[in-house]
Design an enzyme around this catalytic site. Structure first.
Site, PDB file in Angstrom:
ATOM      1  N   GLU A   1      -5.112-123.389  58.241  1.00  0.00           N
ATOM      2  CA  GLU A   1      -4.530-123.026  56.940  1.00  0.00           C
ATOM      3  C   GLU A   1      -4.266-124.240  56.054  1.00  0.00           C
ATOM      4  OE1 GLU A   1      -3.561-121.635  59.794  1.00  0.00           O
ATOM      5  OE2 GLU A   1      -4.031-119.519  59.477  1.00  0.00           O
TER       6      GLU A   1
ATOM      7  N   HIS B   1       3.653-111.054  60.143  1.00  0.00           N
ATOM      8  CA  HIS B   1       2.433-110.658  59.436  1.00  0.00           C
ATOM      9  C   HIS B   1       2.722-109.696  58.281  1.00  0.00           C
ATOM     10  CE1 HIS B   1       0.696-112.192  63.179  1.00  0.00           C
ATOM     11  NE2 HIS B   1      -0.474-112.216  62.602  1.00  0.00           N
TER      12      HIS B   1
END
Lengths: 323, 328
Positions: free
Chosen positions: A60, A129
């Site tokens: 990321e 999430h």
């Protein structure tokens, strides 16, 4: 008009911009042959090749930081983070690099990048999430922030975001991906900073974002049966914020309810409430109300997740209490 | 390697320019004329100059908090740099960045950076741009031994290797991350390997360790790596062993290292090493050397005067440049 899902509309926006401008490219985890975790990039790798639809390792920080560097050097990257909850991994690149580069360099550095990432609960994805983290980025000078609620808005706003010369955090709601809607056939964009009045009404104003635009419209349908007419405003871009449309509506109705999926404390909803109280207080006939999620991590069990998320009923209750 | 006299003299001039520039910044910071923090490059001049001498104008560099040397070596304007460090409106960043954020995007200088290790992913990005836009531009990514412990280092070297990005990673191992030794056999250490270059093997790229105080060695190594990157041969890691003469920042008490260690390294002064070579080989004369030094001194003095006499930014400018605007 054509009928597309939110995900298809987003894909069309990317494809059209990639056709038009060879400096536009996509990178993210599993955006290639896999088609994206939520299927948004789909067949784009077949159409544009692996050089322009770049499957990254799980990385990321390098995805977002790489997008910053690419944007500074003549490309227009569309970076994807598989879940908005993963933004924490790359937060320095969001807040110290992308956002500040133009200002720190005295206006020299142009950072035309889009960071697409899905927010939201409702699918049992649990605490790491499911976040709605609009508040992380709304307060960072130098970023623009978008959260569309319909396929047509998703397409028009994403095209504007790609063409924008600044970093745009483009939130998508994962429950909306499969929802359908009418999308214009012709080439169009929707400017960042322009709210949309999704339903007109005189009795109370609801300012809602993302998934909560749908819930607000459901609430409006139900309340209409009781003779209560809601005005539903979707800011669509959180930064820049179309204060004018919001304040004009509040001036008309005298009542403001802000409905977002974020946890309430320190939220974008709080920012809207502050704007209305600073600039529209004398229009109000009742306190401003925020309908937001509980101030907890997002729980896993369906029962608990539903208890965490505000419902259409919660919006109706809030409206009635302000009347 | 550079062989003609003109190129060798250019390198000597750049090294002297950095030395003079940093010495002036040291002085004016001590006098209170420069606000904020400064991190000086004194003692490390051979790396920036050796590396940037291998680049073309449209190649890119990413830099660090200790960036003055890199920027000057890539062609940064001495006046605009000094003015920025003084916080003046005539500076590179209109006084909005200061020492840690100077950039000249038009020269491919993608900025000094206040976050250790943040330049690495940005370098990945300029490497990607070369591929996307089909140019042969190479990126030299400067970073220190301290940054080689950050996740950004790992992620970027991995991505660069996987995508064969045209990047030369130049690690300036100056032996300390603030007070933390990069390596020592006994006691505190930032990493348990003597050479940062050993990490290259983990990413499937080449890694070498060289004398960072030898400008010709740096230039030769970087030249080769740039050539490789430009011809689609992918990234390399070059670790340059060096030493910072000053503390991490001006005002650092340096209580974590011995004076003898500093004195030992001062004997390995990169400028002395290079100028002795040029004199011994009779490439320059003592007279020429002095002329160059005088010229550089004057150039930096002029830049300092320019910075001191320049206007402060207008308070009205505070809200400008948050978002990009095309300048006509």
């Amino acid at each position: 008009m054509k009928n597309l899902t939110y995900a298809e509309a987003l894909r069309e926006a990317m494809a059209e911009e990639m056709e038009k401008d060879s400096s536009v490219f996509i990178m993210g985890e599993d955006v290639g042959v896999f088609g994206g975790c939520f299927g948004v990039t789909g067949d784009l790798v077949q159409r544009f090749g692996e050089d322009r639809v770049r499957d990254t390792p799980i990385t990321e920080t390098a995805i977002v930081g790489g997008a910053v560097g690419a944007a500074m050097t003549g490309s227009r990257p569309i970076a994807e983070l598989m879940f908005a909850s993963f933004m924490g991994v790359a937060m320095d690149e969001v807040f110290n690099q992308a956002a500040k580069m133009c200002y720190m360099t005295g206006g020299q550095a142009k950072v035309p990048m889009v960071l697409r990432t899905p927010v939201g609960g409702g699918i049992g994805a649990a605490a790491q999430h499911s976040v709605c983290n609009e508040s992380w980025v709304v307060g960072i000078p130098g970023l623009k922030v978008v959260l569309p609620s319909t396929p047509a808005d998703a397409k028009g706003l994403l095209k504007s975001a790609i063409r924008d010369d600044n970093p745009v955090i483009f939130f998508e709601h994962k429950v909306l991906y499969e929802t359908k809607g009418e999308v214009p056939e012709e080439d169009y964009t929707i400017p960042l900073g322009k709210a949309d009045i999704k339903r007109e009404g005189d009795d109370a104003t609801i300012i809602a974002t993302g998934m909560f635009v749908r819930k607000a419209l459901e609430a409006a349908d139900q309340l209409a049966k009781e003779g209560i007419e809601l005005e539903v405003i979707d800011p669509r871009s959180l930064v820049p914020l179309d204060k004018e449309t919001i304040l004009a509506s509040v001036d008309k109705t005298g009542r403001a309810i802000i409905a977002t999926e974020e946890t309430k404390r320190g939220s974008f909803a709080s920012e809207v409430a502050a704007v209305i109280s600073e600039e529209g207080l004398y229009s109000l006939e009742a306190p401003i109300l925020r309908v937001c999620s509980e101030d907890t991590p997002v729980p896993f069990s369906t029962v608990l997740e539903q208890a965490y998320l505000p419902s259409t009923e919660d919006i109706i209750t809030a409206v009635k209490s302000s009347l | 390697m550079k062989e003609n006299k003109e190129e060798l003299l250019e390198m000597l001039e750049k090294m002297l320019e950095i030395r003079e520039f940093e010495s002036s910044v040291q002085q004016y910071f001590a006098e209170g004329q420069i606000p904020g923090f400064v991190h000086l490059y004194l003692g490390e001049e051979a790396i920036a100059v050796g590396a940037c001498s291998a680049l073309k104008e449209d190649d890119y560099i990413t830099s660090t908090h200790r960036g003055h040397g890199h920027l000057l070596a890539k062609g940064g304007d001495v006046k605009k740099m000094m003015a920025e460090i003084f916080g003046k409106v005539t500076g590179y960043n209109r006084g909005k960045g200061g020492s840690m954020h100077i950039a000249d995007v038009s020269l491919g200088i993608l900025g000094a950076n206040g976050i250790v290790g943040a330049g690495l992913p940005i370098a990945a990005g300029s490497g990607i741009s070369s591929q996307i836009n089909g140019t042969d531009a190479v990126t030299v990514c400067f970073f220190g031994d301290g940054a080689s412990n950050r996740g950004t280092f790992h992620e970027t070297l991995n991505m660069a290797s996987v995508w064969n990005l045209p990047i030369v990673f130049v690690c300036e191992n100056n032996m300390y991350g603030i007070s933390m030794p990069q390596y020592q056999s006994d006691g505190r250490k930032g990493q348990n390997i003597k050479d940062v270059a050993d990490r290259a093997v983990g990413y499937g790229i080449s890694g070498i360790t060289i004398d960072g105080n030898d400008v010709l060695a740096v230039n030769e190594a970087v030249n080769e790596a740039v050539k490789k990157a430009r011809s689609n041969g992918g990234p390399s890691l070059i670790e340059c062993k060096t030493y910072r003469w000053r503390g991490h920042f001006e005002g650092d008490p340096t209580n974590y290292r011995d004076d003898e260690e500093l004195e030992e390294w001062k004997k390995k002064d990169p400028i002395k090493k290079f100028s002795s070579f040029l004199l011994d080989e009779e490439i320059i004369t003592e007279k020429e050397f002095k002329q160059i030094k005088d010229k550089i001194k004057e150039k930096v003095e002029e830049a300092t005067k320019f910075a001191q006499e320049s206007a402060e930014p207008s308070p009205d400018d505070v809200t400008n440049n948050v978002y990009f605007e095309e300048v006509e």
